[in-house]
Design a protein around this motif. Structure first.
Motif, PDB file in Angstrom:
ATOM      1  N   VAL A   1      10.978  35.311  -1.210  1.00  0.00           N
ATOM      2  CA  VAL A   1      11.894  34.382  -1.883  1.00  0.00           C
ATOM      3  C   VAL A   1      13.301  34.528  -1.315  1.00  0.00           C
ATOM      4  CG1 VAL A   1      12.979  33.815  -4.087  1.00  0.00           C
ATOM      5  CG2 VAL A   1      10.532  34.294  -3.998  1.00  0.00           C
TER       6      VAL A   1
ATOM      7  N   HIS B   1      13.949  32.885   2.042  1.00  0.00           N
ATOM      8  CA  HIS B   1      13.827  31.433   2.180  1.00  0.00           C
ATOM      9  C   HIS B   1      14.674  30.615   1.202  1.00  0.00           C
ATOM     10  CE1 HIS B   1      10.108  32.925   4.144  1.00  0.00           C
ATOM     11  NE2 HIS B   1      10.327  31.917   4.956  1.00  0.00           N
ATOM     12  N   VAL B   2      15.174  31.245   0.145  1.00  0.00           N
ATOM     13  CA  VAL B   2      15.884  30.472  -0.878  1.00  0.00           C
ATOM     14  C   VAL B   2      17.350  30.273  -0.539  1.00  0.00           C
ATOM     15  CG1 VAL B   2      16.695  30.543  -3.256  1.00  0.00           C
ATOM     16  CG2 VAL B   2      14.312  30.975  -2.750  1.00  0.00           C
TER      17      VAL B   2
ATOM     18  N   LEU C   1      19.484  32.302  -4.835  1.00  0.00           N
ATOM     19  CA  LEU C   1      18.491  33.371  -5.007  1.00  0.00           C
ATOM     20  C   LEU C   1      18.493  33.941  -6.414  1.00  0.00           C
ATOM     21  CD1 LEU C   1      16.455  35.479  -3.919  1.00  0.00           C
ATOM     22  CD2 LEU C   1      18.427  36.872  -3.262  1.00  0.00           C
TER      23      LEU C   1
ATOM     24  N   ARG D   1      17.002  31.733  -9.215  1.00  0.00           N
ATOM     25  CA  ARG D   1      15.557  31.518  -9.066  1.00  0.00           C
ATOM     26  C   ARG D   1      14.762  32.794  -9.348  1.00  0.00           C
ATOM     27  NH1 ARG D   1      14.909  27.044  -4.199  1.00  0.00           N
ATOM     28  NH2 ARG D   1      16.494  25.630  -5.014  1.00  0.00           N
ATOM     29  N   VAL D   2      15.294  33.925  -8.919  1.00  0.00           N
ATOM     30  CA  VAL D   2      14.587  35.184  -9.190  1.00  0.00           C
ATOM     31  C   VAL D   2      14.625  35.496 -10.689  1.00  0.00           C
ATOM     32  CG1 VAL D   2      14.633  37.687  -8.836  1.00  0.00           C
ATOM     33  CG2 VAL D   2      14.856  36.150  -6.894  1.00  0.00           C
TER      34      VAL D   2
ATOM     35  N   LEU E   1      12.071  33.380 -12.336  1.00  0.00           N
ATOM     36  CA  LEU E   1      10.737  33.921 -12.084  1.00  0.00           C
ATOM     37  C   LEU E   1      10.488  35.147 -12.962  1.00  0.00           C
ATOM     38  CD1 LEU E   1       8.100  33.982 -10.510  1.00  0.00           C
ATOM     39  CD2 LEU E   1       9.300  35.169  -8.647  1.00  0.00           C
TER      40      LEU E   1
END
Length: 246
Positions: A110, A113-114, A118, A121-122, A125
């Motif tokens: 992740v 590529h993010v 980051l 999004r982490v 998740l």
């Protein structure tokens, strides 16, 4: 809105006490607002470390000495299980270690590529995974529950912050203390200031403080309640991070 960079190099939290020569060589101090912004990633990373300690202690008490972020402890546990040929322990420890490694792989993929978003999004998740662990706990699926939390902790390690040249936000306790010992030696030779040395110490104290809170929580409540606390904290951070990025 932009998220802060997960590998941002920020100054040490207490870079006071430098020699006059060091002070003269330094650029002018940033304004108070800039210093406040610099402290934010440090506080964010310490919160992550504290969360790792909190869940480690709760899992250790609840799941027969299994950790969810402290893989050195689990590796020792694995060696003991091998020597005793305790098959149930072998399965449990290997499952948790494998989940943590998988989390590290997912988090790294992740992060690679993010880009700028980051952290948000982490954290999102993590929130989904904590919710899944919560459901597993409610269904009394102990091993899947602890493996999901270990997976989450492996992912979380990509959110560390570089503070004074030290990674803050990871649950690598031995490394924290080793770096602090190194810093003490270099302070004696005037190669480091106390502010830089204290970074590793504060990171370790955050982990220990989180573990103390986790022990109190698991004693008064249960692991499901601890997961609710972890989920609430991650959701709160999801709200705060975009606001700080404005």
């Amino acid at each position: 809105m932009t998220d802060m960079n997960a590998n941002t190099q920020i100054p040490s939290p207490a870079d006071a006490g430098a020699s006059p020569v060091e002070a003269a060589a330094r650029p002018p101090s940033p304004p108070a607002a800039a210093r406040s912004e610099a402290r934010w990633p440090f506080a964010f990373a310490l919160t992550l470390t504290g969360l790792a300690g909190f869940l480690d202690a709760a899992a250790f008490v609840r799941f027969n000495h299994l950790y969810v972020s402290f893989m050195s402890g689990n590796s020792t546990h694995l060696g003991i299980a091998i020597a005793d040929w305790a098959v149930p322990d072998l399965v449990a420890v290997l499952g948790v270690i494998a989940a943590f490694v998988a989390g590290a792989a997912v988090g790294t993929a992740v992060a690679d590529h993010v880009g700028a978003r980051l952290i948000g999004r982490v954290l999102a998740l993590e929130a989904v995974l904590f919710a899944a662990a919560l459901l597993a706990s409610l269904a009394s699926l102990s091993l899947p529950c602890v493996m999901i939390v270990a997976l989450t902790m492996g992912i979380q390690n990509v959110l560390h912050q570089a503070v004074g040249g030290v990674d803050v936000g990871k649950g690598f306790v031995t490394g924290m203390l080793f770096r602090f010992g190194q810093s003490i030696a270099r302070m004696a030779e005037a190669k480091l200031t106390w502010g830089t040395a204290s970074t590793s110490l504060l990171n370790w104290l955050a982990f220990v403080g989180g573990a103390a809170l986790g022990t109190l929580a698991i004693g008064a409540l249960d692991f499901t309640a601890c997961l609710v606390v972890a989920l609430a904290l991650v959701l709160a951070m999801l709200v705060v991070v975009p606001l700080r990025g404005r």
